[in-house]
Design a protein around this motif. Structure first.
Motif, PDB file in Angstrom:
ATOM      1  N   ILE A   1       0.832  -1.208   0.000  1.00  0.00           N
ATOM      2  CA  ILE A   1       0.000   0.000   0.000  1.00  0.00           C
ATOM      3  C   ILE A   1       0.866   1.257   0.000  1.00  0.00           C
ATOM      4  O   ILE A   1       0.573   2.232  -0.712  1.00  0.00           O
ATOM      5  N   LEU A   2       1.957   1.270   0.775  1.00  0.00           N
ATOM      6  CA  LEU A   2       2.820   2.452   0.811  1.00  0.00           C
ATOM      7  C   LEU A   2       3.519   2.671  -0.527  1.00  0.00           C
ATOM      8  O   LEU A   2       3.641   3.811  -0.997  1.00  0.00           O
ATOM      9  N   LEU A   3       3.995   1.603  -1.144  1.00  0.00           N
ATOM     10  CA  LEU A   3       4.639   1.748  -2.452  1.00  0.00           C
ATOM     11  C   LEU A   3       3.650   2.252  -3.500  1.00  0.00           C
ATOM     12  O   LEU A   3       3.969   3.147  -4.297  1.00  0.00           O
ATOM     13  N   ARG A   4       2.450   1.704  -3.494  1.00  0.00           N
ATOM     14  CA  ARG A   4       1.447   2.153  -4.466  1.00  0.00           C
ATOM     15  C   ARG A   4       1.020   3.593  -4.179  1.00  0.00           C
ATOM     16  O   ARG A   4       0.731   4.349  -5.111  1.00  0.00           O
ATOM     17  N   TYR A   5       0.975   3.964  -2.926  1.00  0.00           N
ATOM     18  CA  TYR A   5       0.636   5.347  -2.579  1.00  0.00           C
ATOM     19  C   TYR A   5       1.667   6.317  -3.162  1.00  0.00           C
ATOM     20  O   TYR A   5       1.298   7.366  -3.712  1.00  0.00           O
ATOM     21  N   CYS A   6       2.942   5.981  -3.063  1.00  0.00           N
ATOM     22  CA  CYS A   6       3.983   6.861  -3.601  1.00  0.00           C
ATOM     23  C   CYS A   6       3.863   7.003  -5.116  1.00  0.00           C
ATOM     24  O   CYS A   6       4.020   8.099  -5.668  1.00  0.00           O
ATOM     25  N   VAL A   7       3.571   5.904  -5.792  1.00  0.00           N
ATOM     26  CA  VAL A   7       3.424   5.961  -7.249  1.00  0.00           C
ATOM     27  C   VAL A   7       2.232   6.832  -7.634  1.00  0.00           C
ATOM     28  O   VAL A   7       2.313   7.669  -8.546  1.00  0.00           O
ATOM     29  N   GLN A   8       1.119   6.674  -6.938  1.00  0.00           N
ATOM     30  CA  GLN A   8      -0.065   7.475  -7.250  1.00  0.00           C
ATOM     31  C   GLN A   8       0.165   8.952  -6.960  1.00  0.00           C
ATOM     32  O   GLN A   8      -0.266   9.817  -7.725  1.00  0.00           O
ATOM     33  N   GLU A   9       0.851   9.261  -5.852  1.00  0.00           N
ATOM     34  CA  GLU A   9       1.111  10.658  -5.523  1.00  0.00           C
ATOM     35  C   GLU A   9       2.028  11.309  -6.551  1.00  0.00           C
ATOM     36  O   GLU A   9       1.832  12.469  -6.922  1.00  0.00           O
ATOM     37  N   SER A  10       3.025  10.579  -7.018  1.00  0.00           N
ATOM     38  CA  SER A  10       3.915  11.149  -8.032  1.00  0.00           C
ATOM     39  C   SER A  10       3.178  11.384  -9.342  1.00  0.00           C
ATOM     40  O   SER A  10       3.397  12.388 -10.027  1.00  0.00           O
TER      41      SER A  10
ATOM     42  N   ALA B   1      -1.720  11.500  14.516  1.00  0.00           N
ATOM     43  CA  ALA B   1      -1.396  12.855  14.062  1.00  0.00           C
ATOM     44  C   ALA B   1      -1.167  12.888  12.556  1.00  0.00           C
ATOM     45  O   ALA B   1      -1.503  13.870  11.890  1.00  0.00           O
ATOM     46  N   ASN B   2      -0.598  11.821  12.003  1.00  0.00           N
ATOM     47  CA  ASN B   2      -0.440  11.694  10.548  1.00  0.00           C
ATOM     48  C   ASN B   2      -1.667  10.958  10.003  1.00  0.00           C
ATOM     49  O   ASN B   2      -1.667   9.728   9.876  1.00  0.00           O
ATOM     50  N   LYS B   3      -2.723  11.702   9.734  1.00  0.00           N
ATOM     51  CA  LYS B   3      -4.012  11.098   9.409  1.00  0.00           C
ATOM     52  C   LYS B   3      -3.946  10.225   8.160  1.00  0.00           C
ATOM     53  O   LYS B   3      -4.540   9.147   8.116  1.00  0.00           O
ATOM     54  N   GLU B   4      -3.222  10.683   7.166  1.00  0.00           N
ATOM     55  CA  GLU B   4      -3.159   9.911   5.927  1.00  0.00           C
ATOM     56  C   GLU B   4      -2.437   8.588   6.138  1.00  0.00           C
ATOM     57  O   GLU B   4      -2.875   7.540   5.651  1.00  0.00           O
ATOM     58  N   LEU B   5      -1.344   8.622   6.900  1.00  0.00           N
ATOM     59  CA  LEU B   5      -0.622   7.389   7.202  1.00  0.00           C
ATOM     60  C   LEU B   5      -1.473   6.462   8.063  1.00  0.00           C
ATOM     61  O   LEU B   5      -1.444   5.235   7.894  1.00  0.00           O
ATOM     62  N   HIS B   6      -2.246   7.044   8.976  1.00  0.00           N
ATOM     63  CA  HIS B   6      -3.123   6.228   9.820  1.00  0.00           C
ATOM     64  C   HIS B   6      -4.174   5.508   8.980  1.00  0.00           C
ATOM     65  O   HIS B   6      -4.455   4.317   9.190  1.00  0.00           O
TER      66      HIS B   6
END
Length: 704
Positions: free
Chosen positions: A310-319, A546-551
């Motif tokens: 999920i974190l790897l795919r999140y980085c690709v989508q954000e870029s 506190a990091n809502k998106e990461l949560h």
């Protein structure tokens, strides 16, 4: 011939402009007949003398058609009202739960006053008024004349609840399926005031015809409650039996054939089956799955793998989104400085900016005041100390310390003032030095790297990090993101970048500890609490929240891993990394995995997400359950209701609640009646007397 032509055209004008006809089908038939006559008239002139005789008598025939239409309408109402009256009379004795102490007396009175009863039925049919059964007992009155749809307000009023969203999704599909059914005549003689009942699994749909004309129909669709009460359950079971006997042809034991319909007196008559793409609801008990140590032992490993993906795919989508935003901003940006600069006199003359003093660092390391130019838009503050050096300014002390406010009383002359203690704020970690130029694509935000956790706990969990899975996901996402070029070199460079691997190791393990998902073996209670986002307090939970998106990403990863646990327990284990990657991609594209109470659950139903999954806990049975909604084509069974029975019960509802003011929630007229469907009919009434959980606005359908 000219006179004949004028007579025919004049008759056409009368037929088409007459809106008082009780039956539009008669008007349609007349128009088609005279259209054929006109064709024959223009083709053969020797037909003129025959047409002349016909047109001379046609003005006498048309009022006869109107009278016949009126008589047919009133006779059909009389038959429906009489059928409804007989149903009330007979079931007041045959249905054991409807048999009251006064049932025999009322039946005897109705038998003795049979002509009066027939007169009341005939009068209500003549006035087109509802036949009102007083308190739904076999005591009949002529109701107040009212519109065929019974309620004065605009359709669309309901008592919404979280289950209303299922009817909202079903309504659009049902309207599309009703259109060809009306055109093919599957719904029978559909007239204004007709009512239909649809049934699919636990859902009951009430369809009312508001208007019907040549080539069009206007309907209203209501959804009845899904939380079935005892009365609701009894009538819903009878509805299932009626449809089952008509469509499924189930042979009951000891009955080879039946000469008569066992539900001959029921107000519901099956008429059609409609194929509709609708959600199928399946609920399963997870006993033996969620409490099995063998299955729970694999959950921790699956959670770490899912979070990495999920974190790897999140980085690709954000870029990707960042590149699109940059492209859009560059296209919309202005060409020159003069286009966006405010160096003009739009707001009048600008005052001359006076020099201000600025702090300048000299070569000797001393700080002194210098002269500078004020910035555009800045506010100049005149201070008493603006011409003094910084070192000569008096030292500012914290408020209250000089006066001893809030401190213990001390003797004068003794300087025992407590020293101030400063709390250090953790600094942001130093920027990472990636060895691969493509590592920035997969870099995580800086604030996600500041978890204040004990290093010993992370070192213990470091061997649990799925390094092979991390490299496999990198290679797959590189192929999806770049698409062309020397992908082998890119993948090799990313895999050799140690800083990138350490970054993901730190963030993934920190999220695992902060969420409380670090124990080796989960308990069913802990698993359910973490799935709901209500886990116990942990050391880094405040940082994670506190990091809502990461949560949210961490919570989604845990829910995906729970769904993966259920699938592996029922379908078999995942045997390869490629299969696991495909499974997670399917979850991301075609599934919503969360809670029924989430707003996103309702949004996914409206958007027709193919599959939805949720976890639940049955407190009465002490078991954990799963709920799966699957969007697929199913058959919705539809039957026509006795419209006079519906109007009569609604007339009694209005009289009883508005005039007799009987607000008892357990009154006799709302109790279950398997033949009259009394409870369902009361539910389908418009609020505030009824309580449907969904009601659509008027839906206009073309029937040609």
């Amino acid at each position: 011939c000219k006179r004949l032509h004028l007579k025919i055209c004049f008759f056409f004008v009368i037929v088409l402009s007459d809106t008082s006809s009780a039956d539009n089908s008669v008007k349609k038939c007349l128009v088609e007949v005279f259209h054929l006559i006109l064709i024959l008239f223009y083709q053969k002139n020797n037909w003129c003398k025959y047409l002349g005789c016909l047109c001379n008598n046609i003005f006498l025939i048309y009022p006869i058609f109107w009278q016949v239409s009126l008589v047919v309408n009133r006779v059909s109402q009389f038959v429906c009202k009489l059928s409804f009256a007989l149903t009330v009379l007979i079931t007041s004795w045959t249905e054991s739960k409807q048999r009251r102490q006064s049932a025999g007396t009322l039946l005897a009175i109705n038998a003795a006053l049979c002509p009066v009863l027939l007169g009341v039925v005939a009068l209500s049919a003549l006035l087109s008024a509802p036949l009102l059964p007083l308190f739904t007992l076999p005591v009949f009155l002529v109701g107040f004349p009212r519109p065929l749809r019974s309620w004065p307000g605009t359709p669309g009023t309901a008592c919404p609840c979280p289950d209303s969203v299922y009817y909202q999704q079903l309504c659009k599909r049902l309207a599309s399926a009703i259109r060809p059914a009306l055109a093919n005549g599957a719904f029978g003689s559909c007239t204004p005031g007709s009512h239909y009942l649809g049934r699919f699994q636990g859902r009951l749909l009430w369809i009312s015809v508001l208007e019907r004309g040549y080539g069009y129909c206007t309907i209203n669709i209501k959804g009845l409650e899904l939380q079935e009460t005892s009365c609701h359950t009894v009538e819903a079971r009878r509805v299932d039996e009626v449809f089952e006997g008509a469509f499924d042809h189930v042979e009951r034991p000891g009955q080879c054939f039946q000469l008569l319909n066992p539900h001959w007196g029921n107000v519901l008559t099956p008429c059609s089956v409609l194929p509709i793409r609708v959600y199928s609801d399946a609920q399963n008990v997870l006993t033996g799955i969620i409490d099995s140590p063998d299955h729970l032992h694999q959950l921790n490993s699956d959670f770490l793998k899912t979070l990495v993906w999920i974190l790897l795919r999140y980085c690709v989508q954000e870029s990707t989104l960042g590149a699109q935003r940059t492209k859009g901003q560059s296209l919309s940006s202005l060409s020159s400085f003069a286009d966006w600069s405010d160096e003009d006199d739009l707001f009048g003359p600008v005052s001359v900016r006076r020099p201000i003093r600025m702090m300048v660092q000299t070569n000797e390391g001393q700080t002194e005041l210098g002269l500078g130019v004020s910035l555009p838009g800045s506010v100049e503050i005149h201070s008493l100390y603006e011409s003094m050096a910084l070192s000569s300014l008096p030292t500012l002390r914290p408020l209250g310390l000089g006066l001893g406010l809030g401190l213990p009383i001390v003797d004068k002359g003794k300087d025992n003032m407590p020293a101030l203690t400063l709390t250090t704020i953790p600094s942001i970690s130093q920027p990472l030095h990636f060895t691969s130029p493509h590592s920035e694509l997969f870099s995580l935000p800086t604030e996600w790297q500041t978890a204040q956790l004990a290093s010993s706990k992370l070192q213990v969990l470091q061997p649990c990090f799925p390094e092979a899975w991390f490299y496999f996901c990198l290679s797959q996402l590189v192929v999806e993101s770049f698409g062309e070029g020397d992908l082998a070199q890119v993948i090799l460079g990313l895999q050799e970048d140690r800083a990138l691997r350490e970054l993901y190791t730190q963030v993934v393990l920190s999220c695992c500890v902060a969420l409380g998902a670090d124990p080796q073996v989960f308990s069913p209670n802990l698993l359910f609490r973490l799935y709901c986002g209500d886990g116990p307090w942990t050391e880094g939970l405040e940082w994670l929240r506190a990091n809502k998106e990461l949560h949210q990403l961490t919570l989604r990863a845990f829910r995906y891993s729970v769904k993966l646990l259920v699938d592996q327990a029922s379908l078999g284990p995942v045997e390869s990394l490629d299969e696991l990657f495909t499974t997670l991609q399917d979850y991301h594209d075609n599934w919503f995995i969360g809670l029924v109470t989430d707003r996103s659950w309702q949004d996914s139903v409206v958007q027709e997400k193919p599959f939805l999954f949720s976890l639940g806990h049955d407190l009465t049975m002490g078991t954990y359950t799963s709920r799966v909604l699957s969007l697929q084509e199913n058959l919705v069974q539809v039957g026509v209701l006795n419209e006079e029975g519906v109007r009569g019960q609604w007339a009694n509802l209005s009289w009883e609640l508005l005039y007799a003011t009987n607000d008892d929630e357990e009154r006799y007229s709302i109790q279950a009646h398997p033949v009259m469907l009394r409870n369902l009919t009361v539910q389908a009434a418009d609020p505030p007397l009824g309580y449907p959980i969904y009601s659509s606005p008027p839906i206009h359908l073309r029937c040609l």
